[in-house]
Design a protein around this motif. Structure first.
Motif, PDB file in Angstrom:
ATOM      1  N   PRO A  47       2.538  27.185  -8.267  1.00  0.00           N
ATOM      2  CA  PRO A  47       2.352  25.981  -8.537  1.00  0.00           C
ATOM      3  C   PRO A  47       2.062  25.868 -10.223  1.00  0.00           C
ATOM      4  O   PRO A  47       1.656  26.851 -10.520  1.00  0.00           O
ATOM      5  CB  PRO A  47       1.315  25.408  -7.633  1.00  0.00           C
ATOM      6  CG  PRO A  47       0.847  26.203  -6.679  1.00  0.00           C
ATOM      7  CD  PRO A  47       1.671  27.514  -7.207  1.00  0.00           C
ATOM      8  N   ASP A  48       2.455  24.794 -10.817  1.00  0.00           N
ATOM      9  CA  ASP A  48       2.240  24.683 -12.246  1.00  0.00           C
ATOM     10  C   ASP A  48       0.810  24.757 -12.372  1.00  0.00           C
ATOM     11  O   ASP A  48       0.508  25.216 -13.551  1.00  0.00           O
ATOM     12  CB  ASP A  48       2.877  23.524 -12.827  1.00  0.00           C
ATOM     13  CG  ASP A  48       4.249  23.321 -12.886  1.00  0.00           C
ATOM     14  OD1 ASP A  48       4.765  24.518 -12.764  1.00  0.00           O
ATOM     15  OD2 ASP A  48       5.156  22.164 -12.630  1.00  0.00           O
ATOM     16  N   SER A  49      -0.118  24.188 -11.839  1.00  0.00           N
ATOM     17  CA  SER A  49      -1.515  23.965 -12.096  1.00  0.00           C
ATOM     18  C   SER A  49      -1.997  25.550 -11.975  1.00  0.00           C
ATOM     19  O   SER A  49      -2.815  25.806 -12.768  1.00  0.00           O
ATOM     20  CB  SER A  49      -2.065  23.132 -11.133  1.00  0.00           C
ATOM     21  OG  SER A  49      -2.246  23.529  -9.684  1.00  0.00           O
ATOM     22  N   TYR A  50      -1.750  26.143 -10.949  1.00  0.00           N
ATOM     23  CA  TYR A  50      -2.372  27.529 -10.798  1.00  0.00           C
ATOM     24  C   TYR A  50      -1.940  28.678 -12.107  1.00  0.00           C
ATOM     25  O   TYR A  50      -2.417  29.245 -12.523  1.00  0.00           O
ATOM     26  CB  TYR A  50      -1.958  28.240  -9.712  1.00  0.00           C
ATOM     27  CG  TYR A  50      -2.365  29.947  -9.725  1.00  0.00           C
ATOM     28  CD1 TYR A  50      -3.828  30.186  -9.418  1.00  0.00           C
ATOM     29  CD2 TYR A  50      -1.609  30.678  -9.671  1.00  0.00           C
ATOM     30  CE1 TYR A  50      -4.198  31.105  -9.494  1.00  0.00           C
ATOM     31  CE2 TYR A  50      -2.192  31.915  -9.699  1.00  0.00           C
ATOM     32  CZ  TYR A  50      -3.673  32.221  -9.446  1.00  0.00           C
ATOM     33  OH  TYR A  50      -3.961  33.553  -9.349  1.00  0.00           O
ATOM     34  N   ARG A  51      -0.502  28.190 -12.389  1.00  0.00           N
ATOM     35  CA  ARG A  51       0.084  29.129 -13.406  1.00  0.00           C
ATOM     36  C   ARG A  51      -0.682  28.714 -14.757  1.00  0.00           C
ATOM     37  O   ARG A  51      -0.821  29.678 -15.598  1.00  0.00           O
ATOM     38  CB  ARG A  51       1.830  28.540 -13.636  1.00  0.00           C
ATOM     39  CG  ARG A  51       2.543  29.642 -14.681  1.00  0.00           C
ATOM     40  CD  ARG A  51       3.815  29.132 -14.494  1.00  0.00           C
ATOM     41  NE  ARG A  51       4.640  29.398 -13.350  1.00  0.00           N
ATOM     42  CZ  ARG A  51       5.206  28.779 -12.681  1.00  0.00           C
ATOM     43  NH1 ARG A  51       5.350  27.547 -13.083  1.00  0.00           N
ATOM     44  NH2 ARG A  51       5.809  29.243 -11.653  1.00  0.00           N
ATOM     45  N   ALA A  52      -0.692  27.520 -14.904  1.00  0.00           N
ATOM     46  CA  ALA A  52      -1.518  27.031 -16.294  1.00  0.00           C
ATOM     47  C   ALA A  52      -3.022  27.712 -16.252  1.00  0.00           C
ATOM     48  O   ALA A  52      -3.434  27.969 -17.310  1.00  0.00           O
ATOM     49  CB  ALA A  52      -1.537  25.328 -16.299  1.00  0.00           C
ATOM     50  N   TYR A  53      -3.604  27.718 -15.174  1.00  0.00           N
ATOM     51  CA  TYR A  53      -4.879  28.159 -15.064  1.00  0.00           C
ATOM     52  C   TYR A  53      -5.024  29.638 -15.432  1.00  0.00           C
ATOM     53  O   TYR A  53      -5.862  30.225 -16.128  1.00  0.00           O
ATOM     54  CB  TYR A  53      -5.492  28.039 -13.758  1.00  0.00           C
ATOM     55  CG  TYR A  53      -6.542  29.000 -13.466  1.00  0.00           C
ATOM     56  CD1 TYR A  53      -7.865  28.973 -13.783  1.00  0.00           C
ATOM     57  CD2 TYR A  53      -6.325  30.174 -12.636  1.00  0.00           C
ATOM     58  CE1 TYR A  53      -8.886  29.896 -13.451  1.00  0.00           C
ATOM     59  CE2 TYR A  53      -7.153  31.087 -12.159  1.00  0.00           C
ATOM     60  CZ  TYR A  53      -8.432  31.066 -12.673  1.00  0.00           C
ATOM     61  OH  TYR A  53      -9.673  32.005 -12.340  1.00  0.00           O
ATOM     62  N   ARG A  54      -3.981  30.512 -14.658  1.00  0.00           N
ATOM     63  CA  ARG A  54      -3.812  31.826 -14.949  1.00  0.00           C
ATOM     64  C   ARG A  54      -3.603  32.254 -16.339  1.00  0.00           C
ATOM     65  O   ARG A  54      -4.162  33.061 -16.924  1.00  0.00           O
ATOM     66  CB  ARG A  54      -2.580  32.425 -14.242  1.00  0.00           C
ATOM     67  CG  ARG A  54      -3.037  33.990 -13.807  1.00  0.00           C
ATOM     68  CD  ARG A  54      -1.888  34.219 -12.929  1.00  0.00           C
ATOM     69  NE  ARG A  54      -0.399  34.233 -13.556  1.00  0.00           N
ATOM     70  CZ  ARG A  54       0.689  34.476 -12.910  1.00  0.00           C
ATOM     71  NH1 ARG A  54       0.656  34.773 -11.548  1.00  0.00           N
ATOM     72  NH2 ARG A  54       1.742  34.266 -13.510  1.00  0.00           N
ATOM     73  N   GLU A  55      -2.648  31.292 -17.192  1.00  0.00           N
ATOM     74  CA  GLU A  55      -2.393  31.690 -18.602  1.00  0.00           C
ATOM     75  C   GLU A  55      -3.582  31.488 -19.414  1.00  0.00           C
ATOM     76  O   GLU A  55      -3.924  32.067 -20.330  1.00  0.00           O
ATOM     77  CB  GLU A  55      -1.233  30.739 -19.169  1.00  0.00           C
ATOM     78  CG  GLU A  55       0.194  31.071 -18.450  1.00  0.00           C
ATOM     79  CD  GLU A  55       1.136  29.729 -18.797  1.00  0.00           C
ATOM     80  OE1 GLU A  55       0.756  28.669 -19.317  1.00  0.00           O
ATOM     81  OE2 GLU A  55       2.391  30.250 -18.269  1.00  0.00           O
ATOM     82  N   ARG A  56      -4.269  30.221 -18.903  1.00  0.00           N
ATOM     83  CA  ARG A  56      -5.634  30.145 -19.853  1.00  0.00           C
ATOM     84  C   ARG A  56      -6.749  31.214 -19.535  1.00  0.00           C
ATOM     85  O   ARG A  56      -7.205  31.702 -20.527  1.00  0.00           O
ATOM     86  CB  ARG A  56      -6.441  28.703 -19.406  1.00  0.00           C
ATOM     87  CG  ARG A  56      -5.618  27.642 -19.795  1.00  0.00           C
ATOM     88  CD  ARG A  56      -6.563  26.407 -19.674  1.00  0.00           C
ATOM     89  NE  ARG A  56      -6.954  26.053 -18.301  1.00  0.00           N
ATOM     90  CZ  ARG A  56      -6.415  25.583 -17.157  1.00  0.00           C
ATOM     91  NH1 ARG A  56      -5.399  25.043 -17.620  1.00  0.00           N
ATOM     92  NH2 ARG A  56      -6.981  25.722 -15.998  1.00  0.00           N
TER      93      ARG A  56
END
Length: 90
Positions: free
Chosen positions: A53-62
């Protein structure tokens, strides 16, 4: 979109003073907007699809960016890093 729904609801409520079925229409409009509108969360992808999901992908990138920054900081400033670690252990 939200402005249209709010103004439509207000109009339907005002019309509802003469005929109460308009209030039902206003309630239905609000219900449909909450259920299917832009502010509602989307459906989760299937579990076995392998797509995050986009929210997890963004979290992982941060998280990865922060880890890279911390490694770089420790590498470029070893004295400050050792001092901070000593202060933490006290």
């Amino acid at each position: 979109m939200t402005g249209i729904v709010v103004s439509g609801t207000v109009v339907l409520v005002m019309l509802g003073f003469a005929d109460h079925t308009w209030w039902l229409a206003a309630a239905a409009l609000v219900y449909l907007y909450v259920k299917y509108g832009r502010g509602s969360p989307g459906a989760a992808p299937p579990a076995g699809s392998g797509v995050l999901p986009d929210s997890y992908r963004a979290y992982r990138e941060r998280r990865d960016r922060q880890a890279r920054w911390e490694r770089r900081y420790r590498r470029e400033r070893p004295l400050q890093t050792r001092r901070q670690e000593r202060q933490k252990s006290r």
